[in-house]
Motif scaffolding. Structure first.
Motif, PDB file in Angstrom:
ATOM      1  N   ILE A  84      40.835  38.580  31.683  1.00  0.00           N
ATOM      2  CA  ILE A  84      41.609  38.927  32.878  1.00  0.00           C
ATOM      3  C   ILE A  84      42.066  40.389  32.833  1.00  0.00           C
ATOM      4  O   ILE A  84      41.999  41.104  33.825  1.00  0.00           O
ATOM      5  CB  ILE A  84      42.823  37.984  33.043  1.00  0.00           C
ATOM      6  N   LEU A  85      42.495  40.862  31.664  1.00  0.00           N
ATOM      7  CA  LEU A  85      43.002  42.222  31.541  1.00  0.00           C
ATOM      8  C   LEU A  85      41.896  43.269  31.544  1.00  0.00           C
ATOM      9  O   LEU A  85      42.162  44.446  31.741  1.00  0.00           O
ATOM     10  CB  LEU A  85      43.849  42.360  30.269  1.00  0.00           C
ATOM     11  N   GLN A  86      40.639  42.851  31.330  1.00  0.00           N
ATOM     12  CA  GLN A  86      39.546  43.822  31.244  1.00  0.00           C
ATOM     13  C   GLN A  86      38.610  43.815  32.448  1.00  0.00           C
ATOM     14  O   GLN A  86      37.724  44.654  32.526  1.00  0.00           O
ATOM     15  CB  GLN A  86      38.703  43.552  29.990  1.00  0.00           C
ATOM     16  N   ILE A  87      38.774  42.897  33.384  1.00  0.00           N
ATOM     17  CA  ILE A  87      37.859  42.824  34.529  1.00  0.00           C
ATOM     18  C   ILE A  87      38.531  43.427  35.756  1.00  0.00           C
ATOM     19  O   ILE A  87      39.514  42.886  36.254  1.00  0.00           O
ATOM     20  CB  ILE A  87      37.459  41.361  34.825  1.00  0.00           C
ATOM     21  N   PRO A  88      38.007  44.562  36.260  1.00  0.00           N
ATOM     22  CA  PRO A  88      38.591  45.137  37.475  1.00  0.00           C
ATOM     23  C   PRO A  88      38.390  44.212  38.666  1.00  0.00           C
ATOM     24  O   PRO A  88      37.493  43.373  38.672  1.00  0.00           O
ATOM     25  CB  PRO A  88      37.805  46.436  37.680  1.00  0.00           C
ATOM     26  N   PHE A  89      39.220  44.376  39.692  1.00  0.00           N
ATOM     27  CA  PHE A  89      39.135  43.535  40.886  1.00  0.00           C
ATOM     28  C   PHE A  89      37.769  43.624  41.547  1.00  0.00           C
ATOM     29  O   PHE A  89      37.302  42.689  42.156  1.00  0.00           O
ATOM     30  CB  PHE A  89      40.219  43.921  41.905  1.00  0.00           C
ATOM     31  N   THR A  90      37.119  44.763  41.413  1.00  0.00           N
ATOM     32  CA  THR A  90      35.831  44.960  42.078  1.00  0.00           C
ATOM     33  C   THR A  90      34.669  44.322  41.336  1.00  0.00           C
ATOM     34  O   THR A  90      33.560  44.278  41.843  1.00  0.00           O
ATOM     35  CB  THR A  90      35.544  46.472  42.225  1.00  0.00           C
ATOM     36  N   LYS A  91      34.908  43.833  40.109  1.00  0.00           N
ATOM     37  CA  LYS A  91      33.810  43.295  39.297  1.00  0.00           C
ATOM     38  C   LYS A  91      34.084  41.887  38.810  1.00  0.00           C
ATOM     39  O   LYS A  91      33.781  41.540  37.677  1.00  0.00           O
ATOM     40  CB  LYS A  91      33.559  44.203  38.091  1.00  0.00           C
TER      41      LYS A  91
END
Length: 196
Positions: A84-91
């Protein structure tokens, strides 16, 4: 069952503004608590001493009912938090669980064991974790707090076992990427608040 949070700071300094660090920890703790709540799991979160090399902090998650309930373990919660902390909203991936194992140095036996424990989580709920307004807002707040502190160059997260051995590849989120994790209040759907 350990999550290492590593704040990489300019000029190799080894101290961070206490308010920034505490606000960031608060947001991560709330993400962990929300994941546990959504999976009806009682956990205890403990903190370990700060370490050298920028600023490092360890959070250890202990499941209060891990023996009674095998659907999700503290290791799975930590893996989900890191994803969750490493996945940007766009990906946002189609399957969050696949992303968890993508960069993790686990044996096939360990991966199979974790996948079996995760089977208790509905696959559709994987994406719902990223869409959950509380989790989205807390993750955004984490990066807002980091972005406000000009000394923070990047942040990284490691998953560690009981002995402190790292079991995933550390991935740094650089300052330039912080904005891709930050949302505006317009991006959040209105939510009914039960506990005011």
């Amino acid at each position: 069952n350990k999550l290492e949070i590593h704040y990489w700071l300019r000029n190799n300094i080894h101290s961070i503004d206490a308010f920034t660090e505490n606000k960031c920890t608060y947001e991560i703790l709330n993400i962990i608590r929300e994941i546990a709540k959504l999976n009806e799991l009682e956990i205890l979160i403990e903190t370990e001493a700060l370490g050298e090399g920028g600023v490092k902090k360890w959070l250890r998650i202990v499941s209060k009912d891990e023996n009674k309930k095998g659907t999700i373990t503290s290791a799975v919660i930590i893996a989900i938090v890191v994803a969750i902390l490493q996945i940007p909203f766009t990906k946002i991936p189609e399957k969050l669980i696949d992303k968890i194992f993508e960069d993790t140095e686990l044996t096939e036996l360990q991966k199979d064991k974790l996948r079996k424990e995760i089977e208790g989580i509905d696959i559709d709920n994987q994406i719902k974790l990223l869409e959950n307004p509380t989790i989205r807002k807390k993750r955004s707040n984490f990066y807002v707090n980091l972005d406000k502190n000009p000394q923070v160059e990047s942040v990284s997260f490691e998953i560690q076992d009981e002995t402190g051995k790292t079991i995933n590849n550390e991935k740094k989120i650089n300052r330039q990427e912080f904005k891709s994790f930050i949302i505006t209040t317009d991006d959040l759907e209105p939510q009914e608040i039960e506990e005011a």
